[in-house]
Write an enzyme that holds these catalytic residues in place. Structure first.
Site, short mmCIF file in Angstrom:
data_model
loop_
_atom_site.label_atom_id
_atom_site.label_comp_id
_atom_site.label_asym_id
_atom_site.label_seq_id
_atom_site.Cartn_x
_atom_site.Cartn_y
_atom_site.Cartn_z
N ASP A 263 0.84 -1.20 0.00
CA ASP A 263 0.00 0.00 0.00
C ASP A 263 0.88 1.25 0.00
OD1 ASP A 263 -1.94 1.93 0.26
OD2 ASP A 263 -2.20 1.62 2.41
N LYS A 270 1.80 7.94 0.64
CA LYS A 270 2.28 7.96 2.02
C LYS A 270 3.65 8.64 2.10
CE LYS A 270 0.07 3.61 3.40
NZ LYS A 270 -0.72 4.11 4.53
N ASP A 281 0.45 -4.70 5.05
CA ASP A 281 -0.96 -4.30 4.97
C ASP A 281 -1.86 -5.47 4.55
OD1 ASP A 281 -2.68 -2.25 5.54
OD2 ASP A 281 -2.70 -1.42 3.53
N ASP A 340 -5.57 6.70 0.07
CA ASP A 340 -4.87 5.91 1.08
C ASP A 340 -5.82 5.29 2.08
OD1 ASP A 340 -2.66 4.79 2.34
OD2 ASP A 340 -2.36 6.51 3.66
N GLU A 342 -7.88 2.95 1.40
CA GLU A 342 -8.27 1.99 0.36
C GLU A 342 -8.73 0.65 0.91
OE1 GLU A 342 -5.06 0.03 1.82
OE2 GLU A 342 -5.19 2.18 1.48
N ARG A 344 -10.77 -0.16 3.21
CA ARG A 344 -12.22 -0.23 3.41
C ARG A 344 -12.96 -0.41 2.09
NH1 ARG A 344 -12.01 5.47 6.34
NH2 ARG A 344 -10.04 4.50 6.88
#
Length: 497
Positions: A263, A270, A281, A340, A342, A344
């Site tokens: 991620d 990030k 992640d 970011d 993402e 969910r």
């Protein structure tokens, strides 16, 4: 990608191997007479005082005295943490075995089954190397001696054996989850997730279904597809099914995992510092597929489904952009204000799909979802947000017995109010305050009514720098496997009620 069994042979009873050390756990306020007599000077001078985690070796007798601290503070959690370091020592030694003495004090104060289960787990976790891509690992062939438990109270042996049998299945899958979690994104892609899931299905006798990109499009899994569109790695959804022939529980348990193999944050990229940790992640998905493997191997008589959404979140000309709107599996439109957030998006589709297709009674998702949960709970517990008092209670019980700590947080309607969008049904962020709670309220929109559901945010517990209790440090912990196994056991015992 083969699931490795423990290289350590555990047993109950006297260790007949030649190259062994006896391990004698001792409490600070009741030292053994032979220790006080033989090493009076060392005890008087403070070289050994049996503080928790302190050790003293009598080389002439090949005995390791292991300090447990004061007797009134001894717990399975404190004992388990000490034995993590013993496992690490075994990894450095060559073919050295252990004979662990469990005194009447220990087996009367603590459950013999839980005690042996967690000690064996800790030794296995500590002895399991995760530096598997190093030249040192490839050159060095680890050799372990046998490890046995000798119980001072013979009446505790049956219970101890049950704990050891459980550990043989569970520690293998905890270490399996740790192994894949630690692999970097160029060694563990969504395709490798498929390979690993197939191996677990083969090992544990599970049914497996794999959805590739064309099937995801057909099923209208808009969240998974949106997250992955900036990557050259194609997304997957993987479903494992365990159907015991004579299930004691008619209630069906669904386990959902977030599987972002990397991620970057996407366009909402990030910070560079610690971005390498975003290979972790996918720890929720790793825990879920390994937990169902352990549940099946133990023969727990509860029907279980494990489903994971697997993708990579990268910035690219084709990547999802802030402000874009997609349509999720359940038909809701979502405005993505931050790419970011993402996980969910992926979880929403999987929750909706599993709820509609399998109609589970209980549904739990595990996800490294928010940094906010670390601000709330640090690295000591995962946050639980649930729509069901019954499921929350079962998770509390499973947390207590597995020593994988959870803490309940509210799921009040107010936390979802700021998810309103002026262009779509909802947006994917609601600001910094209560970030873990608004994320849970987002996920709740994808859970069909009538399903007892819990969201477990494991961002603080999935990997950690130092050990705590049963959780090993210096990398991925495998958190969630033991919790979910114990939850399945609670459902079996209660016949799903």
């Amino acid at each position: 990608m083969k699931i490795e069994r423990s290289k350590i042979n555990f047993s109950i009873g006297k260790n007949t191997s030649k190259n062994i050390y006896k391990v004698i756990p001792v409490v600070k306020d009741n030292l053994p007479k032979e220790l006080e007599t033989k090493f009076a000077d060392q005890i008087r001078s403070g070289i050994f005082s049996a503080e928790s985690g302190q050790s003293f070796i009598d080389e002439s007798e090949r005995i390791i005295y292991l300090g447990l601290g004061n007797s009134n503070k001894v717990s399975i959690r404190s004992v388990a943490q000490i034995f993590l370091s013993i496992g690490e020592k075994l990894r450095k030694w060559d073919s050295v075995g252990l004979e662990i003495k469990l005194t009447r004090f220990l087996t009367k104060t603590l459950s013999p089954s839980s005690l042996v289960y967690q000690i064996a787990n800790s030794i296995d976790l500590g002895a399991f190397p995760i530096n598997v891509l190093t030249k040192d690992f490839k050159d060095k062939k680890l050799k372990f001696g046998n490890v046995s438990f000798v119980l001072e109270d013979p009446n505790a042996e049956k219970s101890a054996k049950a704990g050891l049998d459980k550990s043989r299945a569970v520690s293998k899958y905890v270490n399996g989850a740790r192994y894949i979690a630690h692999l970097p994104a160029n060694h563990f892609t969504p395709e490798e997730f498929v390979s690993r899931s197939k191996e677990i299905a083969k090992e544990a006798g599970l049914k497996i279904t794999v959805m590739d990109e064309p099937q995801l499009k057909k099923e209208k899994m808009g969240g998974i597809l949106a997250v992955s569109q900036g990557s050259d790695k194609k997304p997957k959804m993987i479903v494992l099914e365990y159907n015991p022939p004579k299930a004691k529980s008619k209630k069906k348990l669904a386990l959902i995992g977030k599987g972002l193999t990397f991620d970057s944050g996407g366009i909402s990229i990030k910070p560079a510092q610690d971005m390498h940790e975003m290979k972790y992640d996918m720890c929720g998905a790793a825990a879920v597929i390994h937990a169902i493997g352990a549940i099946a191997e133990l023969g727990i008589s509860v029907p279980v489904i494990a489903a994971i959404g697997v993708a990579e979140n990268m910035p690219d000309a084709a990547a999802l952009k802030p402000g874009d709107v997609y349509t999720a599996h359940n038909g809701l439109t979502v405005e993505v204000q931050n790419t970011d957030a993402e996980g969910r998006l992926v979880l929403g589709d999987v929750l909706s799909y599993v709820g509609k297709k399998y109609k589970p009674d209980y549904m739990i998702d595990l996800a490294t979802l928010t940094g906010a949960i670390i601000i709330s709970l640090g690295h000591e517990a995962a946050g639980v947000m649930s729509n069901s008092d019954k499921l929350r209670g079962l998770l509390d019980e499973a947390s207590a017995s597995s020593d994988e700590r959870t803490w309940n947080l509210p799921l009040w309607e107010e936390y979802g109010e700021d998810l309103k969008s002026d262009i779509a049904d909802l947006r994917n962020i609601a600001g910094r305050p209560g970030g873990s709670l608004s994320a849970a309220k987002y996920l709740e929109r994808f859970v069909d009514s009538g399903i007892d559901w819990a969201h477990i945010d494991i961002a603080g517990t999935a990997w950690r720098k130092k050990a705590s209790g049963t959780q090993i440090g210096n990398g991925p912990s495998g958190y969630g496997v033991r919790l979910l196994v114990d939850l399945a056991e609670k459902l079996e015992k209660n016949r799903g009620v």
